[in-house]
Design a protein around this motif. Structure first.
Motif, PDB file in Angstrom:
ATOM      1  N   HIS A  44       7.087   3.939  -8.109  1.00 16.15           N
ATOM      2  CA  HIS A  44       6.388   5.199  -7.860  1.00 16.15           C
ATOM      3  C   HIS A  44       4.882   4.956  -7.825  1.00 16.15           C
ATOM      4  O   HIS A  44       4.348   4.201  -8.633  1.00 16.15           O
ATOM      5  CB  HIS A  44       6.710   6.215  -8.962  1.00 16.15           C
ATOM      6  CG  HIS A  44       8.097   6.749  -8.853  1.00 16.15           C
ATOM      7  ND1 HIS A  44       8.462   7.658  -7.889  1.00 16.15           N
ATOM      8  CD2 HIS A  44       9.209   6.497  -9.578  1.00 16.15           C
ATOM      9  CE1 HIS A  44       9.747   7.941  -8.028  1.00 16.15           C
ATOM     10  NE2 HIS A  44      10.233   7.244  -9.054  1.00 16.15           N
ATOM     11  N   CYS A  45       4.228   5.607  -6.891  1.00 17.34           N
ATOM     12  CA  CYS A  45       2.770   5.482  -6.816  1.00 17.34           C
ATOM     13  C   CYS A  45       2.170   6.269  -7.986  1.00 17.34           C
ATOM     14  O   CYS A  45       2.473   7.441  -8.167  1.00 17.34           O
ATOM     15  CB  CYS A  45       2.277   6.048  -5.494  1.00 17.34           C
ATOM     16  SG  CYS A  45       0.496   6.220  -5.410  1.00 17.34           S
ATOM     17  N   PRO A  46       1.342   5.616  -8.815  1.00 19.02           N
ATOM     18  CA  PRO A  46       0.761   6.330  -9.961  1.00 19.02           C
ATOM     19  C   PRO A  46      -0.207   7.422  -9.526  1.00 19.02           C
ATOM     20  O   PRO A  46      -0.455   8.368 -10.276  1.00 19.02           O
ATOM     21  CB  PRO A  46       0.035   5.226 -10.732  1.00 19.02           C
ATOM     22  CG  PRO A  46      -0.167   4.128  -9.766  1.00 19.02           C
ATOM     23  CD  PRO A  46       0.916   4.219  -8.736  1.00 19.02           C
ATOM     24  N   ALA A  47      -0.717   7.360  -8.283  1.00 23.83           N
ATOM     25  CA  ALA A  47      -1.684   8.370  -7.829  1.00 23.83           C
ATOM     26  C   ALA A  47      -0.991   9.612  -7.290  1.00 23.83           C
ATOM     27  O   ALA A  47      -1.326  10.736  -7.645  1.00 23.83           O
ATOM     28  CB  ALA A  47      -2.601   7.774  -6.766  1.00 23.83           C
ATOM     29  N   CYS A  48      -0.020   9.425  -6.426  1.00 26.05           N
ATOM     30  CA  CYS A  48       0.565  10.592  -5.780  1.00 26.05           C
ATOM     31  C   CYS A  48       2.025  10.826  -6.142  1.00 26.05           C
ATOM     32  O   CYS A  48       2.601  11.837  -5.780  1.00 26.05           O
ATOM     33  CB  CYS A  48       0.409  10.493  -4.261  1.00 26.05           C
ATOM     34  SG  CYS A  48       1.498   9.256  -3.530  1.00 26.05           S
ATOM     35  N   GLY A  49       2.641   9.864  -6.813  1.00 27.14           N
ATOM     36  CA  GLY A  49       4.025  10.068  -7.251  1.00 27.14           C
ATOM     37  C   GLY A  49       5.060   9.668  -6.228  1.00 27.14           C
ATOM     38  O   GLY A  49       6.255   9.665  -6.507  1.00 27.14           O
TER      39      GLY A  49
ATOM     40  N   VAL B 171       0.846  -1.184   0.000  1.00 24.73           N
ATOM     41  CA  VAL B 171       0.000   0.000   0.000  1.00 24.73           C
ATOM     42  C   VAL B 171       0.886   1.240   0.000  1.00 24.73           C
ATOM     43  O   VAL B 171       1.899   1.274   0.692  1.00 24.73           O
ATOM     44  CB  VAL B 171      -0.918  -0.031   1.253  1.00 24.73           C
ATOM     45  CG1 VAL B 171      -1.630   1.290   1.435  1.00 24.73           C
ATOM     46  CG2 VAL B 171      -1.905  -1.172   1.133  1.00 24.73           C
ATOM     47  N   CYS B 172       0.499   2.262  -0.793  1.00 25.54           N
ATOM     48  CA  CYS B 172       1.302   3.480  -0.850  1.00 25.54           C
ATOM     49  C   CYS B 172       1.371   4.123   0.532  1.00 25.54           C
ATOM     50  O   CYS B 172       0.354   4.300   1.196  1.00 25.54           O
ATOM     51  CB  CYS B 172       0.702   4.471  -1.850  1.00 25.54           C
ATOM     52  SG  CYS B 172       1.528   6.082  -1.797  1.00 25.54           S
ATOM     53  N   ARG B 173       2.577   4.486   0.956  1.00 28.09           N
ATOM     54  CA  ARG B 173       2.727   4.978   2.327  1.00 28.09           C
ATOM     55  C   ARG B 173       2.192   6.403   2.481  1.00 28.09           C
ATOM     56  O   ARG B 173       2.012   6.875   3.596  1.00 28.09           O
ATOM     57  CB  ARG B 173       4.180   4.909   2.764  1.00 28.09           C
ATOM     58  CG  ARG B 173       5.122   5.692   1.861  1.00 28.09           C
ATOM     59  CD  ARG B 173       6.555   5.541   2.354  1.00 28.09           C
ATOM     60  NE  ARG B 173       7.455   6.169   1.409  1.00 28.09           N
ATOM     61  CZ  ARG B 173       8.669   6.563   1.708  1.00 28.09           C
ATOM     62  NH1 ARG B 173       9.110   6.422   2.938  1.00 28.09           N
ATOM     63  NH2 ARG B 173       9.445   7.118   0.798  1.00 28.09           N
ATOM     64  N   THR B 174       1.911   7.070   1.360  1.00 31.11           N
ATOM     65  CA  THR B 174       1.361   8.420   1.456  1.00 31.11           C
ATOM     66  C   THR B 174      -0.153   8.432   1.252  1.00 31.11           C
ATOM     67  O   THR B 174      -0.896   8.997   2.043  1.00 31.11           O
ATOM     68  CB  THR B 174       2.022   9.338   0.407  1.00 31.11           C
ATOM     69  OG1 THR B 174       3.422   9.210   0.529  1.00 31.11           O
ATOM     70  CG2 THR B 174       1.624  10.793   0.614  1.00 31.11           C
ATOM     71  N   CYS B 175      -0.630   7.775   0.154  1.00 30.38           N
ATOM     72  CA  CYS B 175      -2.052   7.907  -0.170  1.00 30.38           C
ATOM     73  C   CYS B 175      -2.830   6.620  -0.021  1.00 30.38           C
ATOM     74  O   CYS B 175      -4.013   6.553  -0.347  1.00 30.38           O
ATOM     75  CB  CYS B 175      -2.222   8.465  -1.588  1.00 30.38           C
ATOM     76  SG  CYS B 175      -1.792   7.259  -2.863  1.00 30.38           S
ATOM     77  N   ASN B 176      -2.145   5.553   0.479  1.00 26.48           N
ATOM     78  CA  ASN B 176      -2.834   4.289   0.730  1.00 26.48           C
ATOM     79  C   ASN B 176      -3.341   3.574  -0.525  1.00 26.48           C
ATOM     80  O   ASN B 176      -4.133   2.656  -0.423  1.00 26.48           O
ATOM     81  CB  ASN B 176      -4.019   4.460   1.695  1.00 26.48           C
ATOM     82  CG  ASN B 176      -3.527   4.657   3.107  1.00 26.48           C
ATOM     83  OD1 ASN B 176      -2.445   4.174   3.450  1.00 26.48           O
ATOM     84  ND2 ASN B 176      -4.285   5.384   3.894  1.00 26.48           N
TER      85      ASN B 176
HETATM   86 ZN   LIG Z   1       0.356   7.254  -3.402  1.00 29.80          ZN
END
Ligand SMILES: [Zn+2]
Length: 872
Positions: free
Chosen positions: A37-42, A3-8
């Motif tokens: 890289h998270c495609p949602a928040c980078g 899970v993305c550590r910034t935006c989940n």
């Molecule tokens: Zn993210």
């Protein structure tokens, strides 16, 4: 899980296919997972692979899949796919071997094929804590318990946890065969005997950094371990530098000449030791295992202690301020035993550079001031392996007590490095500062390890040193620098702030050691009465005799003052050599053996009645050689005392000796002038006095001082006869002040001194006397009672300067006479060497100045000392 550590954002829900080739090329496959890289928040995330039963290892960062993992590596249509939820990793099947190292990777693959088992001294069998190959240790979850049992069939079952699986893994392995190719032992137990694995020191403090490891075997069973085509390699997981905390596998690759023992020095507490067997020389381990070193858990307790170090020419003595009062520090073994299959050998076939097992002397608080080298002393020079790069244990150690040496010790020992001029070898002489530094650094490490066993080490430690009076300013400065560097180094190695006691007497940055050895010794015991005029400290060490004459001045006059200090190489070692070379020792004993025995006993006194050391039919020779040894020294001391009364250095130097008949000194006309008695307290210090016991049980306590009184006054009578002094010149009365432990006087004085700052200014200008009237030109001579400086040579008032290169000669007619039965220099000088020897004293060519050295010191060192061998 991913899970993305910034935006989940859940990566598993991404319907993407990632090329393993691309990920690898872009360096996105890390040791623990994928960098995406998270495609949602980078945000850059590390997607852990462990939860999928996958892991990445090695420099090439290949992928492994654990046996039984739910995640599969699927092959279809020439493509390999690994599904992580909806997300997939893919690569062409033909490239599979480049990126995937193992499918169905299992516990057998990370373990050795067999495990070595060691039988300990109590009969128990010791198998490794883990059967894992050291390169796979990172796959083991070492925070969870591991277990091993011996199975009914003689194998070993290990249960432990991996970081890549939830459930513990289990593996059963055979023991390494003790004698490969031969039938197993009758009892079916394959176990190596005689093996030890030691860690030094045994401490439980987290901030301790420097450790030594030793793996070895003793006894006949060593053949099992090292015979034939078998090789054993030992590694430890630890840090190799004090500058960084990274751990790595380091080999115990310093190997003894008989291959049975190997050492390492590491700079963090070792975590594991790996032992690997190689049979048949294929370079692949055929068996092995890992032993865990218990981690240190404690922090230093809040306390501050002080140790005192008497860094002597031959021996170094240590004391500390124990809770019950100042106490000698016995040096003992500080080993932590990991595998206990044998004790360390007591008979050494080669120089064993493990830290000393026990100190010398009755209190075990003496360590030789000697560096024991692992290879022959000369070999380091041949390889130009400079002392400053030497490591303790790997290159050198300090000789230990309680062992028998079956090799030629003299080839492996560097003695006398306290004095640059006493080191014969030019290559080592240049490095005397490094020799001192290495020695003191290692010594302090040993001292701190020993203090740990008394629970006496806190976050900081005060260290008291003294310096010999014969050190000039430059030598003192060098020594201060040595102490600062040695204590800084050992502070880093132990995490203890080791602080040498230094002072800045003039303010500013220049540091000095507050106390000299003679004054420290005096502080330990002396108390003088009102009638005493001076203290004469005579410290007969192994290599040098240090003499200090201290004038006691009464208040309100100035401080007590040294009026004379000197040091020469005429000491206990010279007499020991004369006894050894003069045939006084029993067959089979040589000088190294003799020195070791003196140290073991702590003093010569205990050896006197030893049947094993001395030849019985040489008792007279031993007594006589000892008498001659002290007689020549006493002749110098007599002259020294008389000279100071003749040239008024003592009585006119601002102090006023108290004389019982002082009131009548002015004298009425015609009445005999009352004479002063100049009372001198003689402090016999150092082990070199022990030989006096050969002559008389009261030799040191009475006889020597009586003889000294008589000889000094005889010289004064001659001086009166020669018209040099008036008849009322003070006479000398010497009495001996024997301390209970003269060798320990310095360390106890250093501990006493802590907190008190009653130190005298050192304002002497003269260090010795000419000692023997010397012709310095056709019509010129320098009288024996003239003073001599230490090298900075200006002629004293009333004396003619000496021409550079002048031939110095002494006439046998000159006064004062040598005592009866004591051969004179001319009688000893059968080879006519006197003129050549005395040339050392004259200034360099074209210079007009004064003696560079005392002629009498040259006589002591170059004529009297060698003559002791022949004199009986
Ligand atoms: Zn993210």
């Amino acid at each position: 899980m991913a899970v993305c550590r910034t935006c989940n954002l859940d990566f598993e829900k991404l319907r993407v296919e990632l090329s393993v080739e691309t990920l690898a090329r872009e360096n996105r496959i890390g040791p623990r997972g994928l960098h995406l890289h998270c495609p949602a928040c980078g945000e850059q995330n590390e997607i852990e692979l462990k939860p999928y039963g996958l892991f990445v290892r090695g420099e090439k960062r290949k992928l492994y899949r654990w046996l039984g993992a739910q995640t599969k590596i699927e092959n279809s249509k020439g493509q390999c796919r690994i599904n992580l939820g909806a997300m997939a990793l893919s690569l062409p099947e033909k490239l599979k071997d480049d990126y995937i190292a193992g499918d169905n990777f299992n516990v057998e693959q990370i373990c050795h094929k067999a495990v070595p088992v060691f039988r300990q001294l109590d009969g128990s069998l010791l198998a490794p804590d883990l059967p894992v190959r050291r390169e796979y240790l990172d796959l083991v979850d070492t925070s969870r318990p591991a277990q091993s049992d011996r199975t009914a069939r003689g194998g070993y079952r290990f249960t432990f946890h991996l970081t890549v699986t939830e459930q513990p893994v289990e593996v059963t392995l055979p023991a390494v065969s003790v004698r490969p190719g031969q039938p197993p032992p009758a009892d079916g137990v394959e176990a190596f005997e005689g093996v030890h694995l030691l860690l030094w020191p045994k401490v439980n403090y987290k901030s301790w950094r420097r450790y030594f490891l030793r793996f070895g075997c003793a006894g006949t069973t060593a053949e099992d371990l090292l015979g034939g085509a078998r090789d054993v390699k030992v590694y430890t997981y630890a840090g190799k530098s004090l500058d960084e905390s990274a751990r790595e596998w380091l080999a115990l690759d310093t190997v003894s000449p008989d291959r049975r023992t190997r050492f390492a020095c590491v700079e963090t507490r070792p975590e594991w030791v790996g032992v690997e067997f190689e049979d048949g020389g294929r370079g692949e381990p055929t068996g092995g295992g890992l032993w865990r070193i218990r981690p240190a858990t404690d922090s230093y307790p809040e306390l501050e202690t002080t140790v005192a170090v008497d860094f002597g020419t031959s021996n170094t003595c240590i004391a500390w301020d124990a809770p019950h009062g100042a106490s000698l520090l016995a040096i003992r073994s500080c080993d932590e035993v990991v595998i206990n299959g044998s004790s360390l050998p007591n008979r050494l076939e080669f120089p064993d550079t493990w830290p000393p097992r026990q100190g010398f002397g009755p209190s075990q608080a003496l360590l030789p001031t000697e560096i024991l080298t692992r290879e022959k002393v000369g070999d380091y020079r041949t390889r130009n392996h400079l002392v400053r790069d030497w490591m303790p244990v790997l290159d050198f150690s300090i000789p230990t007590s309680r062992v028998e040496t079956a090799y030629n010790e003299t080839e492996y020992v560097i003695p006398d490095f306290k004095w640059q001029n006493m080191i014969g070898d030019a290559w080592y002489k240049k490095q005397h500062v490094d020799l001192q530094k290495k020695y003191l650094e290692f010594l302090l490490l040993i001292v701190i390890a020993e203090m740990v066993t008394h629970n006496a080490i806190g976050p900081s430690l005060n260290v008291e040193f003294s310096y010999p009076l014969a050190f000039d300013d430059e030598m003192q400065d060098k020594f201060v620098a040595v102490l600062q560097e040695a204590t800084t180094a050992v502070s880093r190695q132990t995490g203890v702030n080791v602080m040498p006691h230094l002072e800045s007497p003039l303010g500013g940055g220049k540091k000095t050691i507050p106390l000299d050895e003679a004054r420290a010794a005096a502080l330990s015991a002396s108390s003088y009465g009102n009638d005493d005029s001076a203290c004469l400290y005579v410290d007969i060490g192994g290599g040098s005799t240090d003499i200090a004459l201290l004038e006691l001045r009464r208040p309100p006059a100035r401080h007590d003052t040294y009026v004379n200090i000197c040091s020469f190489e005429y000491a206990g070692g010279g007499l020991a050599a004369a006894l050894a070379e003069g045939g006084c020792l029993k067959a089979g004993s040589d000088i190294s053996h003799f020195r070791r025995k003196i140290r073991e006993a702590g003093s010569v006194t205990e050896l006197m009645n030893s049947d094993t050391l001395f030849s019985n039919n040489k008792r007279n020779a031993i007594t006589n050689k000892s008498s001659f040894f002290y007689a020549y020294l006493r002749q110098f001391l007599s002259r020294l005392l008389a000279a100071h009364l003749i040239n008024k250095a003592l009585a006119t130097n601002g102090g006023r000796p108290v004389a019982p008949a002082d009131a009548g000194a002015a004298g009425e006309a015609g009445a005999p002038a009352a004479r002063e008695t100049y009372r001198v307290l003689l402090y016999p210090l150092g082990n070199g006095w022990g030989f006096g016991g050969f002559i008389d049980t009261r030799y040191v306590s009475r006889v020597f001082a009586q003889l000294l009184t008589g000889e000094a006054n005889a010289i004064l009578e001659e001086a009166i006869g020669a018209g040099v002094v008036p008849p009322d010149v003070p006479r000398v009365e010497v009495s001996s002040q024997v301390l209970s432990e003269p060798k320990n006087a310095v360390v106890f004085g250093l501990l006493n001194n802590r907190g008190s700052a009653q130190l005298s200014a050192q304002d002497w200008s003269w260090r010795s006397i000419v000692g023997w009237t010397t012709r310095t030109g056709p019509a010129q001579k320098a009288e024996w009672f003239r003073p001599v400086t230490g090298g900075s040579a200006i002629a004293p008032p009333g004396a003619d300067p000496v021409n550079g290169g002048a031939i110095l000669e002494c006439s046998s007619e000159e006064w004062p006479a040598f005592p009866q039965r004591l051969p004179t220099p001319h009688e000893l000088d059968r080879r006519n060497e006197l003129t050549r020897l005395l040339a050392r004293c004259s200034p360099t060519a074209h210079e007009q100045s004064w003696f560079l050295e005392s002629p009498f010191h040259v006589l002591l060192e170059k004529l009297f000392k060698p003559a002791l061998k022949e004199l009986t």
